[in-house]
Write a protein that holds these residues in place. Structure first.
Motif, PDB file in Angstrom:
ATOM      1  N   UNK A  90       3.038   9.140   3.655  1.00 54.62           N
ATOM      2  CA  UNK A  90       4.163   8.510   4.350  1.00 54.62           C
ATOM      3  C   UNK A  90       3.828   7.112   4.838  1.00 54.62           C
ATOM      4  N   UNK A  91       2.559   6.776   4.899  1.00 53.34           N
ATOM      5  CA  UNK A  91       2.182   5.424   5.325  1.00 53.34           C
ATOM      6  C   UNK A  91       2.579   4.377   4.298  1.00 53.34           C
ATOM      7  N   UNK A  92       2.711   4.791   3.041  1.00 54.88           N
ATOM      8  CA  UNK A  92       2.960   3.799   1.979  1.00 54.88           C
ATOM      9  C   UNK A  92       4.158   4.130   1.089  1.00 54.88           C
ATOM     10  N   UNK A 103      -4.076  -1.241  -0.156  1.00 54.01           N
ATOM     11  CA  UNK A 103      -3.396  -0.454   0.874  1.00 54.01           C
ATOM     12  C   UNK A 103      -3.057   0.937   0.357  1.00 54.01           C
ATOM     13  N   UNK A 104      -2.583   0.994  -0.880  1.00 53.81           N
ATOM     14  CA  UNK A 104      -2.245   2.284  -1.462  1.00 53.81           C
ATOM     15  C   UNK A 104      -3.491   3.155  -1.599  1.00 53.81           C
ATOM     16  N   UNK A 105      -4.577   2.569  -2.091  1.00 50.77           N
ATOM     17  CA  UNK A 105      -5.816   3.326  -2.263  1.00 50.77           C
ATOM     18  C   UNK A 105      -6.294   3.899  -0.921  1.00 50.77           C
ATOM     19  N   UNK A 106      -6.218   3.098   0.115  1.00 46.29           N
ATOM     20  CA  UNK A 106      -6.645   3.561   1.432  1.00 46.29           C
ATOM     21  C   UNK A 106      -5.790   4.748   1.895  1.00 46.29           C
ATOM     22  N   UNK A 157       6.791   3.202  -3.724  1.00 49.36           N
ATOM     23  CA  UNK A 157       6.110   2.710  -2.528  1.00 49.36           C
ATOM     24  C   UNK A 157       6.990   1.699  -1.802  1.00 49.36           C
ATOM     25  N   UNK A 158       6.660   1.491  -0.555  1.00 50.15           N
ATOM     26  CA  UNK A 158       7.400   0.533   0.256  1.00 50.15           C
ATOM     27  C   UNK A 158       7.108  -0.895  -0.205  1.00 50.15           C
ATOM     28  N   UNK A 189      -5.024   6.875 -11.482  1.00 50.95           N
ATOM     29  CA  UNK A 189      -3.658   6.728 -10.966  1.00 50.95           C
ATOM     30  C   UNK A 189      -3.365   5.271 -10.632  1.00 50.95           C
ATOM     31  N   UNK A 190      -4.283   4.612  -9.950  1.00 48.28           N
ATOM     32  CA  UNK A 190      -4.056   3.214  -9.567  1.00 48.28           C
ATOM     33  C   UNK A 190      -3.956   2.309 -10.784  1.00 48.28           C
TER      34      UNK A 190
END
Length: 363
Positions: free
Chosen positions: A156-158, A145-148, A137-138, A222-223
Protein backbone atom coordinates in the motif's frame (compact mmCIF):
# COMPACT_ATOMS: atom_id res chain seq x y z
CA UNK A 1 -14.52 -29.71 -41.56
CA UNK A 2 -18.04 -29.92 -40.12
CA UNK A 3 -17.60 -27.47 -37.29
CA UNK A 4 -19.78 -27.24 -34.19
CA UNK A 5 -19.55 -25.35 -30.86
CA UNK A 6 -16.70 -26.90 -28.88
CA UNK A 7 -17.08 -27.91 -25.25
CA UNK A 8 -13.59 -28.03 -23.79
CA UNK A 9 -11.92 -29.59 -20.81
CA UNK A 10 -11.10 -26.98 -18.17
CA UNK A 11 -7.89 -27.26 -16.13
CA UNK A 12 -8.51 -26.48 -12.45
CA UNK A 13 -6.06 -24.69 -10.14
CA UNK A 14 -6.41 -25.29 -6.39
CA UNK A 15 -4.19 -22.45 -5.20
CA UNK A 16 -4.46 -21.45 -1.55
CA UNK A 17 -6.26 -18.15 -2.26
CA UNK A 18 -9.27 -20.01 -3.71
CA UNK A 19 -12.54 -21.03 -2.09
CA UNK A 20 -15.84 -22.61 -3.12
CA UNK A 21 -17.51 -19.63 -4.84
CA UNK A 22 -17.29 -21.07 -8.36
CA UNK A 23 -19.30 -24.07 -7.19
CA UNK A 24 -21.53 -22.44 -4.59
CA UNK A 25 -22.28 -19.02 -6.14
CA UNK A 26 -22.09 -19.94 -9.82
CA UNK A 27 -23.44 -23.47 -9.51
CA UNK A 28 -20.52 -25.06 -11.33
CA UNK A 29 -20.55 -28.85 -10.98
CA UNK A 30 -17.81 -31.44 -11.36
CA UNK A 31 -15.19 -29.54 -9.38
CA UNK A 32 -12.80 -31.25 -6.95
CA UNK A 33 -13.20 -30.96 -3.20
CA UNK A 34 -11.30 -28.25 -1.37
CA UNK A 35 -10.37 -24.76 -2.52
CA UNK A 36 -10.78 -24.04 -6.23
CA UNK A 37 -8.97 -20.87 -7.21
CA UNK A 38 -9.31 -20.99 -11.00
CA UNK A 39 -11.00 -22.88 -13.81
CA UNK A 40 -9.36 -22.30 -17.17
CA UNK A 41 -12.31 -22.21 -19.55
CA UNK A 42 -10.34 -21.96 -22.80
CA UNK A 43 -6.60 -22.58 -22.66
CA UNK A 44 -3.76 -23.25 -25.08
CA UNK A 45 -1.08 -22.79 -22.41
CA UNK A 46 1.68 -25.38 -22.53
CA UNK A 47 0.95 -28.07 -19.94
CA UNK A 48 -2.61 -26.85 -19.36
CA UNK A 49 -4.15 -27.13 -22.80
CA UNK A 50 -7.88 -27.60 -23.28
CA UNK A 51 -9.06 -30.55 -25.31
CA UNK A 52 -12.39 -30.97 -27.08
CA UNK A 53 -14.69 -32.89 -24.74
CA UNK A 54 -17.33 -34.24 -27.12
CA UNK A 55 -18.37 -34.70 -30.74
CA UNK A 56 -16.26 -35.77 -33.73
CA UNK A 57 -13.28 -33.68 -32.58
CA UNK A 58 -13.21 -35.13 -29.05
CA UNK A 59 -9.69 -35.52 -27.69
CA UNK A 60 -8.07 -32.97 -29.98
CA UNK A 61 -6.25 -30.08 -28.34
CA UNK A 62 -6.62 -26.46 -29.35
CA UNK A 63 -2.99 -26.57 -30.54
CA UNK A 64 -3.81 -29.45 -32.89
CA UNK A 65 -6.84 -27.62 -34.26
CA UNK A 66 -4.78 -24.47 -34.76
CA UNK A 67 -2.10 -26.45 -36.59
CA UNK A 68 -4.51 -27.97 -39.08
CA UNK A 69 -7.43 -25.55 -39.29
CA UNK A 70 -6.39 -22.15 -37.90
CA UNK A 71 -8.34 -20.06 -40.41
CA UNK A 72 -11.58 -22.01 -39.93
CA UNK A 73 -11.22 -22.05 -36.14
CA UNK A 74 -9.88 -18.57 -35.49
CA UNK A 75 -10.83 -16.52 -38.54
CA UNK A 76 -8.97 -13.52 -40.01
CA UNK A 77 -6.86 -12.60 -36.97
CA UNK A 78 -3.52 -10.87 -37.69
CA UNK A 79 -0.38 -12.85 -36.78
CA UNK A 80 -2.14 -15.68 -34.93
CA UNK A 81 0.94 -17.85 -34.31
CA UNK A 82 0.67 -21.55 -33.45
CA UNK A 83 -1.37 -21.05 -30.26
CA UNK A 84 -5.00 -20.10 -29.82
CA UNK A 85 -4.49 -16.49 -28.70
CA UNK A 86 -7.01 -16.20 -25.85
CA UNK A 87 -7.12 -17.62 -22.33
CA UNK A 88 -10.26 -17.26 -20.20
CA UNK A 89 -10.81 -18.16 -16.55
CA UNK A 90 -13.12 -18.01 -13.58
CA UNK A 91 -11.08 -16.89 -10.55
CA UNK A 92 -12.23 -17.15 -6.94
CA UNK A 93 -10.26 -14.65 -4.89
CA UNK A 94 -11.61 -15.82 -1.54
CA UNK A 95 -8.22 -14.77 -0.21
CA UNK A 96 -5.82 -12.20 -1.58
CA UNK A 97 -4.05 -13.08 -4.80
CA UNK A 98 -0.28 -12.59 -4.76
CA UNK A 99 1.08 -9.23 -5.84
CA UNK A 100 2.58 -10.01 -9.24
CA UNK A 101 2.87 -8.92 -12.85
CA UNK A 102 3.04 -10.37 -16.34
CA UNK A 103 5.47 -9.10 -18.96
CA UNK A 104 4.24 -7.06 -21.91
CA UNK A 105 4.87 -8.36 -25.44
CA UNK A 106 8.24 -6.73 -26.02
CA UNK A 107 9.58 -7.72 -22.60
CA UNK A 108 8.32 -11.29 -22.96
CA UNK A 109 10.26 -11.66 -26.19
CA UNK A 110 13.38 -10.01 -24.79
CA UNK A 111 13.58 -11.50 -21.30
CA UNK A 112 11.36 -14.58 -21.29
CA UNK A 113 11.97 -15.98 -24.77
CA UNK A 114 8.20 -16.09 -25.28
CA UNK A 115 6.30 -14.91 -28.38
CA UNK A 116 3.97 -12.67 -26.37
CA UNK A 117 3.31 -11.32 -22.92
CA UNK A 118 0.07 -11.26 -20.98
CA UNK A 119 -2.26 -8.31 -20.96
CA UNK A 120 -5.46 -9.25 -19.12
CA UNK A 121 -8.84 -7.90 -18.00
CA UNK A 122 -11.02 -8.73 -15.01
CA UNK A 123 -14.80 -8.60 -15.12
CA UNK A 124 -16.14 -8.62 -11.57
CA UNK A 125 -18.96 -11.14 -11.10
CA UNK A 126 -19.30 -10.72 -7.35
CA UNK A 127 -17.49 -8.76 -4.65
CA UNK A 128 -17.88 -8.52 -0.90
CA UNK A 129 -18.68 -5.09 0.55
CA UNK A 130 -15.46 -3.12 0.82
CA UNK A 131 -13.54 -5.37 -1.59
CA UNK A 132 -10.52 -3.76 -3.23
CA UNK A 133 -7.80 -4.44 -5.78
CA UNK A 134 -4.21 -3.26 -6.11
CA UNK A 135 -3.59 -2.11 -9.69
CA UNK A 136 -0.49 -0.23 -10.80
CA UNK A 137 1.76 2.06 -8.80
CA UNK A 138 1.19 5.59 -7.63
CA UNK A 139 2.60 8.49 -9.68
CA UNK A 140 6.20 9.27 -8.83
CA UNK A 141 7.12 5.78 -7.63
CA UNK A 142 10.51 4.84 -9.07
CA UNK A 143 12.36 1.54 -9.16
CA UNK A 144 14.26 2.15 -5.91
CA UNK A 145 11.13 3.14 -3.99
CA UNK A 146 9.22 0.17 -5.35
CA UNK A 147 12.04 -2.24 -4.49
CA UNK A 148 12.17 -0.93 -0.93
CA UNK A 149 8.41 -1.41 -0.50
CA UNK A 150 8.52 -4.92 -1.97
CA UNK A 151 11.31 -5.88 0.43
CA UNK A 152 9.10 -4.66 3.29
CA UNK A 153 6.02 -6.28 1.74
CA UNK A 154 4.36 -2.86 2.19
CA UNK A 155 2.35 -2.80 -1.02
CA UNK A 156 0.00 0.00 0.00
CA UNK A 157 2.98 2.32 0.31
CA UNK A 158 3.46 2.30 -3.46
CA UNK A 159 0.41 0.74 -5.15
CA UNK A 160 -3.02 2.12 -6.03
CA UNK A 161 -5.85 0.49 -4.07
CA UNK A 162 -9.13 0.67 -6.00
CA UNK A 163 -12.69 -0.24 -4.91
CA UNK A 164 -14.14 -3.33 -6.58
CA UNK A 165 -17.82 -3.60 -7.50
CA UNK A 166 -19.81 -6.33 -9.23
CA UNK A 167 -20.43 -5.58 -12.91
CA UNK A 168 -17.31 -3.48 -13.43
CA UNK A 169 -14.26 -4.35 -15.53
CA UNK A 170 -10.62 -3.31 -15.62
CA UNK A 171 -8.11 -3.73 -18.45
CA UNK A 172 -4.63 -4.50 -17.05
CA UNK A 173 -1.75 -4.05 -19.54
CA UNK A 174 1.30 -6.28 -19.37
CA UNK A 175 3.94 -4.95 -16.99
CA UNK A 176 1.35 -3.67 -14.47
CA UNK A 177 1.82 -4.77 -10.86
CA UNK A 178 -1.49 -6.06 -9.50
CA UNK A 179 -3.53 -8.18 -7.09
CA UNK A 180 -7.16 -8.55 -6.00
CA UNK A 181 -9.12 -10.18 -3.21
CA UNK A 182 -10.23 -11.16 -0.70
CA UNK A 183 -13.91 -11.65 -1.39
CA UNK A 184 -13.79 -11.26 -5.18
CA UNK A 185 -15.16 -13.51 -7.93
CA UNK A 186 -13.84 -12.71 -11.40
CA UNK A 187 -14.13 -13.72 -15.05
CA UNK A 188 -10.78 -13.05 -16.69
CA UNK A 189 -9.76 -12.80 -20.33
CA UNK A 190 -6.11 -12.52 -21.34
CA UNK A 191 -3.44 -13.35 -23.85
CA UNK A 192 -2.40 -16.99 -23.95
CA UNK A 193 0.56 -17.08 -21.60
CA UNK A 194 1.46 -18.19 -18.09
CA UNK A 195 4.56 -16.03 -17.56
CA UNK A 196 4.51 -14.12 -14.29
CA UNK A 197 6.78 -12.61 -11.68
CA UNK A 198 5.75 -12.66 -8.01
CA UNK A 199 6.61 -10.35 -5.13
CA UNK A 200 5.47 -12.63 -2.31
CA UNK A 201 7.34 -14.51 0.42
CA UNK A 202 5.01 -17.51 0.04
CA UNK A 203 3.95 -19.60 -2.96
CA UNK A 204 0.44 -19.13 -4.31
CA UNK A 205 0.08 -22.87 -4.95
CA UNK A 206 0.34 -24.10 -1.35
CA UNK A 207 1.41 -21.20 0.87
CA UNK A 208 4.88 -22.63 1.49
CA UNK A 209 7.72 -20.14 2.09
CA UNK A 210 9.94 -18.98 -0.76
CA UNK A 211 13.64 -19.26 0.19
CA UNK A 212 15.40 -15.90 0.56
CA UNK A 213 17.72 -16.27 -2.43
CA UNK A 214 14.84 -17.26 -4.70
CA UNK A 215 12.66 -14.43 -3.39
CA UNK A 216 15.31 -11.79 -4.02
CA UNK A 217 15.84 -13.17 -7.55
CA UNK A 218 12.07 -13.01 -8.07
CA UNK A 219 12.03 -9.34 -7.10
CA UNK A 220 14.86 -8.52 -9.49
CA UNK A 221 13.04 -10.27 -12.32
CA UNK A 222 9.82 -8.47 -11.44
CA UNK A 223 11.52 -5.07 -11.44
CA UNK A 224 13.08 -5.81 -14.83
CA UNK A 225 9.63 -6.48 -16.31
CA UNK A 226 7.72 -3.76 -14.43
CA UNK A 227 6.22 -0.85 -16.35
CA UNK A 228 5.35 2.17 -14.14
CA UNK A 229 2.87 4.06 -16.28
CA UNK A 230 -0.32 2.00 -16.70
CA UNK A 231 -2.87 3.18 -14.14
CA UNK A 232 -6.13 1.65 -15.36
CA UNK A 233 -9.51 2.20 -13.72
CA UNK A 234 -12.59 0.05 -13.22
CA UNK A 235 -15.61 1.05 -15.31
CA UNK A 236 -19.12 -0.29 -16.06
CA UNK A 237 -18.62 -0.68 -19.82
CA UNK A 238 -20.48 0.94 -22.70
CA UNK A 239 -23.93 -0.37 -23.62
CA UNK A 240 -25.83 -0.45 -26.91
CA UNK A 241 -29.45 -1.50 -27.41
CA UNK A 242 -29.61 -4.18 -30.09
CA UNK A 243 -33.22 -5.42 -30.14
CA UNK A 244 -36.31 -5.48 -27.95
CA UNK A 245 -34.83 -6.35 -24.56
CA UNK A 246 -31.43 -7.28 -26.05
CA UNK A 247 -28.46 -5.27 -24.81
CA UNK A 248 -24.76 -5.45 -25.72
CA UNK A 249 -22.26 -4.03 -23.21
CA UNK A 250 -18.65 -3.74 -24.31
CA UNK A 251 -16.67 -4.31 -21.13
CA UNK A 252 -13.11 -3.91 -22.42
CA UNK A 253 -11.27 -3.76 -25.73
CA UNK A 254 -7.76 -3.59 -27.08
CA UNK A 255 -5.66 -5.17 -29.82
CA UNK A 256 -5.33 -8.46 -27.94
CA UNK A 257 -8.96 -9.10 -26.96
CA UNK A 258 -12.40 -7.69 -26.34
CA UNK A 259 -14.98 -8.84 -23.81
CA UNK A 260 -18.70 -8.14 -24.01
CA UNK A 261 -21.71 -8.98 -21.84
CA UNK A 262 -24.97 -9.55 -23.66
CA UNK A 263 -28.38 -9.77 -22.01
CA UNK A 264 -31.74 -10.66 -23.52
CA UNK A 265 -35.29 -10.84 -22.25
CA UNK A 266 -38.06 -12.93 -23.73
CA UNK A 267 -39.31 -10.58 -26.44
CA UNK A 268 -36.47 -11.17 -28.93
CA UNK A 269 -33.63 -13.69 -29.09
CA UNK A 270 -30.00 -12.68 -28.88
CA UNK A 271 -28.60 -12.78 -32.42
CA UNK A 272 -24.95 -12.24 -33.27
CA UNK A 273 -22.84 -12.80 -36.39
CA UNK A 274 -19.06 -13.07 -36.17
CA UNK A 275 -16.05 -13.40 -38.52
CA UNK A 276 -13.63 -14.54 -35.81
CA UNK A 277 -13.90 -17.18 -33.08
CA UNK A 278 -16.06 -16.34 -30.06
CA UNK A 279 -15.67 -17.64 -26.52
CA UNK A 280 -19.21 -17.88 -25.15
CA UNK A 281 -19.51 -18.18 -21.35
CA UNK A 282 -22.86 -18.29 -19.59
CA UNK A 283 -23.13 -15.92 -16.62
CA UNK A 284 -26.84 -16.59 -16.06
CA UNK A 285 -29.43 -19.34 -16.09
CA UNK A 286 -29.10 -22.22 -18.60
CA UNK A 287 -29.79 -21.15 -22.18
CA UNK A 288 -30.47 -22.79 -25.54
CA UNK A 289 -27.73 -21.95 -28.04
CA UNK A 290 -27.91 -22.34 -31.81
CA UNK A 291 -24.80 -21.84 -33.95
CA UNK A 292 -24.66 -23.12 -37.51
CA UNK A 293 -26.66 -26.37 -37.64
CA UNK A 294 -25.98 -27.12 -33.94
CA UNK A 295 -28.45 -26.53 -31.09
CA UNK A 296 -27.74 -27.37 -27.46
CA UNK A 297 -27.90 -26.22 -23.85
CA UNK A 298 -25.25 -24.14 -22.16
CA UNK A 299 -25.42 -24.34 -18.37
CA UNK A 300 -24.44 -21.56 -16.00
CA UNK A 301 -20.69 -21.02 -15.57
CA UNK A 302 -19.96 -23.17 -18.62
CA UNK A 303 -18.28 -22.21 -21.87
CA UNK A 304 -18.45 -22.97 -25.58
CA UNK A 305 -15.78 -22.05 -28.12
CA UNK A 306 -17.54 -21.04 -31.33
CA UNK A 307 -15.27 -21.56 -34.37
CA UNK A 308 -15.19 -18.69 -36.86
CA UNK A 309 -16.49 -21.02 -39.56
CA UNK A 310 -19.88 -21.18 -37.83
CA UNK A 311 -20.37 -17.43 -38.20
CA UNK A 312 -23.63 -16.95 -36.32
CA UNK A 313 -25.16 -17.31 -32.88
CA UNK A 314 -28.72 -17.34 -31.58
CA UNK A 315 -29.69 -17.62 -27.93
CA UNK A 316 -33.23 -17.76 -26.64
CA UNK A 317 -33.82 -15.46 -23.69
CA UNK A 318 -33.77 -14.78 -20.89
CA UNK A 319 -30.00 -14.77 -21.26
CA UNK A 320 -26.92 -13.26 -19.64
CA UNK A 321 -23.71 -14.28 -21.44
CA UNK A 322 -20.13 -13.18 -21.97
CA UNK A 323 -18.44 -13.08 -25.37
CA UNK A 324 -14.67 -12.88 -25.73
CA UNK A 325 -12.79 -12.52 -29.01
CA UNK A 326 -9.92 -10.90 -30.89
CA UNK A 327 -11.48 -7.70 -32.28
CA UNK A 328 -11.21 -5.53 -35.31
CA UNK A 329 -11.04 -2.39 -33.17
CA UNK A 330 -12.45 -0.13 -35.86
CA UNK A 331 -15.34 -2.29 -37.02
CA UNK A 332 -16.23 -4.16 -33.83
CA UNK A 333 -15.64 -1.43 -31.26
CA UNK A 334 -15.10 2.14 -32.46
CA UNK A 335 -17.71 2.35 -35.21
CA UNK A 336 -20.71 0.99 -33.26
CA UNK A 337 -19.88 2.96 -30.13
CA UNK A 338 -19.37 6.22 -32.03
CA UNK A 339 -22.66 5.58 -33.84
CA UNK A 340 -24.33 5.08 -30.44
CA UNK A 341 -23.06 8.51 -29.36
CA UNK A 342 -20.11 7.64 -27.15
CA UNK A 343 -17.16 10.03 -27.09
CA UNK A 344 -13.71 8.85 -28.24
CA UNK A 345 -12.33 9.32 -24.72
CA UNK A 346 -14.96 6.96 -23.27
CA UNK A 347 -14.15 4.37 -25.93
CA UNK A 348 -10.41 4.67 -25.30
CA UNK A 349 -11.03 4.02 -21.59
CA UNK A 350 -12.17 0.49 -22.45
CA UNK A 351 -8.51 -0.48 -22.82
CA UNK A 352 -6.32 0.30 -25.79
CA UNK A 353 -8.61 1.62 -28.50
CA UNK A 354 -7.04 4.26 -30.79
CA UNK A 355 -8.77 7.61 -31.01
CA UNK A 356 -8.83 7.44 -34.82
CA UNK A 357 -9.49 4.61 -37.27
CA UNK A 358 -6.51 2.63 -38.46
CA UNK A 359 -5.08 3.47 -41.87
CA UNK A 360 -6.56 0.27 -43.28
CA UNK A 361 -10.07 1.14 -42.13
CA UNK A 362 -12.49 2.68 -44.63
CA UNK A 363 -14.54 4.33 -41.88
Amino acid sequence: MNWYPLRLTTPVKQHVFGGRAIAERLGRTGLPDGPVAETWEVSDVDGDASTVADGPLAGQTLRQLMAGHAEELLGPVPHPGPRFPLLTKFIDGRGRLPVHLHADDATARELEGEPNGKTEAWHILDAAPGATALVGVRPGVDRTTLHRALLAQDFDAVMRRLPVRAGETIHVPGGTLHSFGPGTLVYEIEQTSDIQQHAMRTRMEDGSPVPDAEWHANLENLLAEWRPEPRPEFHPGLSIGVDDGVRRTILCAGPHFALERWTAGTQAPLRHTFPTARILTNAGAPVTVTSGPWTGTLDRARTLLLPAALGDLRIEGPADVLLGYVPDLDGDIRAPLLHAGYAPAAIAALGEVPAQPSAASPS
